[in-house]
Design a protein around this motif. Structure first.
Motif, PDB file in Angstrom:
ATOM      1  N   LEU A 125       0.739  -1.207   0.068  1.00 37.95           N
ATOM      2  CA  LEU A 125      -0.180   0.040   0.011  1.00 37.95           C
ATOM      3  C   LEU A 125       0.978   1.100   0.020  1.00 37.95           C
ATOM      4  O   LEU A 125       0.739   2.233  -0.688  1.00 37.95           O
ATOM      5  N   VAL A 126       1.884   1.195   0.700  1.00 43.11           N
ATOM      6  CA  VAL A 126       2.737   2.378   0.921  1.00 43.11           C
ATOM      7  C   VAL A 126       3.525   2.636  -0.270  1.00 43.11           C
ATOM      8  O   VAL A 126       3.496   3.967  -0.766  1.00 43.11           O
ATOM      9  N   THR A 127       4.143   1.486  -1.096  1.00 43.73           N
ATOM     10  CA  THR A 127       4.604   1.856  -2.404  1.00 43.73           C
ATOM     11  C   THR A 127       3.804   2.190  -3.168  1.00 43.73           C
ATOM     12  O   THR A 127       4.189   2.971  -4.174  1.00 43.73           O
ATOM     13  N   ALA A 128       2.495   1.837  -3.551  1.00 40.57           N
ATOM     14  CA  ALA A 128       1.386   1.986  -4.283  1.00 40.57           C
ATOM     15  C   ALA A 128       1.428   3.577  -4.298  1.00 40.57           C
ATOM     16  O   ALA A 128       1.282   4.524  -5.284  1.00 40.57           O
TER      17      ALA A 128
ATOM     18  N   ALA B 185       5.869   7.146 -19.455  1.00 37.60           N
ATOM     19  CA  ALA B 185       5.235   6.285 -20.399  1.00 37.60           C
ATOM     20  C   ALA B 185       3.919   6.617 -20.764  1.00 37.60           C
ATOM     21  O   ALA B 185       3.425   5.881 -21.495  1.00 37.60           O
ATOM     22  N   GLY B 186       3.482   7.492 -20.229  1.00 40.20           N
ATOM     23  CA  GLY B 186       2.191   8.139 -20.267  1.00 40.20           C
ATOM     24  C   GLY B 186       1.125   7.334 -19.631  1.00 40.20           C
ATOM     25  O   GLY B 186       0.001   7.400 -19.846  1.00 40.20           O
ATOM     26  N   CYS B 187       1.612   6.905 -18.433  1.00 41.81           N
ATOM     27  CA  CYS B 187       0.515   6.088 -17.521  1.00 41.81           C
ATOM     28  C   CYS B 187      -0.045   7.170 -16.508  1.00 41.81           C
ATOM     29  O   CYS B 187       0.570   8.250 -16.374  1.00 41.81           O
ATOM     30  N   SER B 188      -1.153   6.968 -15.876  1.00 37.91           N
ATOM     31  CA  SER B 188      -1.730   7.619 -15.091  1.00 37.91           C
ATOM     32  C   SER B 188      -1.350   7.249 -13.632  1.00 37.91           C
ATOM     33  O   SER B 188      -0.821   6.210 -13.310  1.00 37.91           O
ATOM     34  N   PRO B 189      -1.484   7.943 -12.384  1.00 38.79           N
ATOM     35  CA  PRO B 189      -1.033   7.706 -11.060  1.00 38.79           C
ATOM     36  C   PRO B 189      -1.778   6.582 -10.549  1.00 38.79           C
ATOM     37  O   PRO B 189      -1.178   5.806  -9.981  1.00 38.79           O
TER      38      PRO B 189
ATOM     39  N   ALA C 153      -4.933   0.282  -5.521  1.00 38.38           N
ATOM     40  CA  ALA C 153      -4.637   1.266  -6.473  1.00 38.38           C
ATOM     41  C   ALA C 153      -5.779   2.481  -6.529  1.00 38.38           C
ATOM     42  O   ALA C 153      -5.436   3.542  -6.887  1.00 38.38           O
ATOM     43  N   ALA C 154      -6.970   2.082  -6.439  1.00 38.63           N
ATOM     44  CA  ALA C 154      -8.234   3.096  -6.396  1.00 38.63           C
ATOM     45  C   ALA C 154      -8.201   4.029  -4.892  1.00 38.63           C
ATOM     46  O   ALA C 154      -8.657   4.838  -5.241  1.00 38.63           O
ATOM     47  N   THR C 155      -7.377   3.525  -4.166  1.00 40.15           N
ATOM     48  CA  THR C 155      -7.728   4.050  -2.537  1.00 40.15           C
ATOM     49  C   THR C 155      -6.364   5.002  -2.178  1.00 40.15           C
ATOM     50  O   THR C 155      -6.639   5.721  -1.316  1.00 40.15           O
ATOM     51  N   VAL C 156      -5.439   5.044  -3.225  1.00 37.78           N
ATOM     52  CA  VAL C 156      -4.462   5.718  -2.519  1.00 37.78           C
ATOM     53  C   VAL C 156      -4.691   7.294  -2.612  1.00 37.78           C
ATOM     54  O   VAL C 156      -5.153   7.863  -3.648  1.00 37.78           O
ATOM     55  N   PRO C 157      -4.155   8.135  -1.715  1.00 38.48           N
ATOM     56  CA  PRO C 157      -4.295   9.420  -1.572  1.00 38.48           C
ATOM     57  C   PRO C 157      -3.837  10.412  -2.669  1.00 38.48           C
ATOM     58  O   PRO C 157      -2.668   9.931  -3.045  1.00 38.48           O
ATOM     59  N   ALA C 158      -4.491  11.367  -3.300  1.00 33.53           N
ATOM     60  CA  ALA C 158      -3.807  12.208  -3.992  1.00 33.53           C
ATOM     61  C   ALA C 158      -2.686  13.396  -3.139  1.00 33.53           C
ATOM     62  O   ALA C 158      -2.081  14.026  -3.664  1.00 33.53           O
ATOM     63  N   ASP C 159      -3.019  13.489  -1.988  1.00 35.96           N
ATOM     64  CA  ASP C 159      -2.644  14.651  -1.374  1.00 35.96           C
ATOM     65  C   ASP C 159      -1.392  13.888  -0.225  1.00 35.96           C
ATOM     66  O   ASP C 159      -1.398  12.879   0.135  1.00 35.96           O
ATOM     67  N   TRP C 160      -0.215  14.693  -0.460  1.00 40.53           N
ATOM     68  CA  TRP C 160       1.004  13.898   0.141  1.00 40.53           C
ATOM     69  C   TRP C 160       0.668  13.979   1.438  1.00 40.53           C
ATOM     70  O   TRP C 160       1.613  13.251   2.116  1.00 40.53           O
ATOM     71  N   GLU C 161       0.085  14.904   2.128  1.00 39.55           N
ATOM     72  CA  GLU C 161      -0.117  15.037   3.568  1.00 39.55           C
ATOM     73  C   GLU C 161      -0.848  13.796   3.923  1.00 39.55           C
ATOM     74  O   GLU C 161      -0.789  13.405   5.221  1.00 39.55           O
TER      75      GLU C 161
END
Length: 225
Positions: free
Chosen positions: A52-55, A141-145, A190-198
């Motif tokens: 999870l952390v890596t993702a 490579a053109g992939c999304s987060p 993959a669907a639940t990783v946060p967008a905010d660095w905090e």
């Protein structure tokens, strides 16, 4: 889905991933993994913590890699690398992560050359942590987060699974059945990783830390980590 994601997650990508077991070799040595049941438990635990952390870190790196201007964000790469460093307690795991990151970045700069990868390499000459390199390459490579996160989650379990086949002689079809069973969990991560660095997760995995520290001191090792 971006076809480049398949290339990035392919174990045949010449970036040294085959030389790392993600703790599986030491777990086999001490008897924590000796059959399919033990391997399944190890993979689930690894995905829920280190995976999870890596993702999340890979997704953040991919997002940074697509944020203009890519040539002037060296300080942001350094900051994100510090976030990764703070989440890896084991010195042995930190070194393994940077080794994998260096190799992936070196290979990918030839496959997907871009200012993003050049900037990352310049910002972290000691070697970026593997999830940062993975996210930056995904961006190039053109992939999304989200796709970067999926690739990171995927490799967090496929590496140890493949290593277990080699170490224990397990049926590879049965091992891939375990991975297939994990597919919904991979997609959830993959669907639940946060967008905010905090909000980056910091799930600890002390068992993996201990395995890594014991493994690095072993007299005989098939894998680097």
């Amino acid at each position: 889905m971006n076809a480049a994601l398949l290339l990035l997650a392919d174990s045949r990508l010449p970036a040294g991933g085959h030389g790392h077991s993600g703790g599986a070799e030491e777990a086999v040595r001490i008897g924590a993994i000796h059959d399919l049941v033990g391997l399944a438990a190890f993979l689930r635990g690894r995905l829920a913590t280190a995976g999870l952390v890596t993702a999340a870190l890979a997704a953040a790196a991919c997002d940074l890699g697509t944020s203009p201007p890519v040539e002037t964000c060296r300080s942001e790469w350094t900051r994100l690398d510090a976030e990764a460093d703070a989440r890896i307690s084991s010195p042995a795991q930190r070194e393994a992560s940077r080794t994998q990151g260096r190799l992936l970045l070196r290979t990918s700069r030839r496959i997907w050359p871009s200012p993003v990868l050049d900037t990352l390499a310049g910002a972290l000459p000691q070697g970026a942590h593997h999830p940062l390199a993975l996210g930056a390459v995904a961006a190039s490579a053109g992939c999304s987060p989200a796709e970067a996160a999926l690739a990171a989650a995927y490799t967090s379990v496929t590496g140890p699974a493949t290593a277990a086949v080699r170490l224990l002689g397990l049926d590879p079809v049965a091992v891939h059945r375990l991975l297939a069973d994990l597919a919904p969990a991979l997609e959830r991560v993959a669907a639940t990783v946060p967008a905010d660095w905090e909000a980056l997760p910091a799930h600890a995995s002390p068992a993996l830390d201990l395995l890594a520290e014991h493994h690095i001191r072993a007299d005989l090792r098939l894998f680097v980590s």
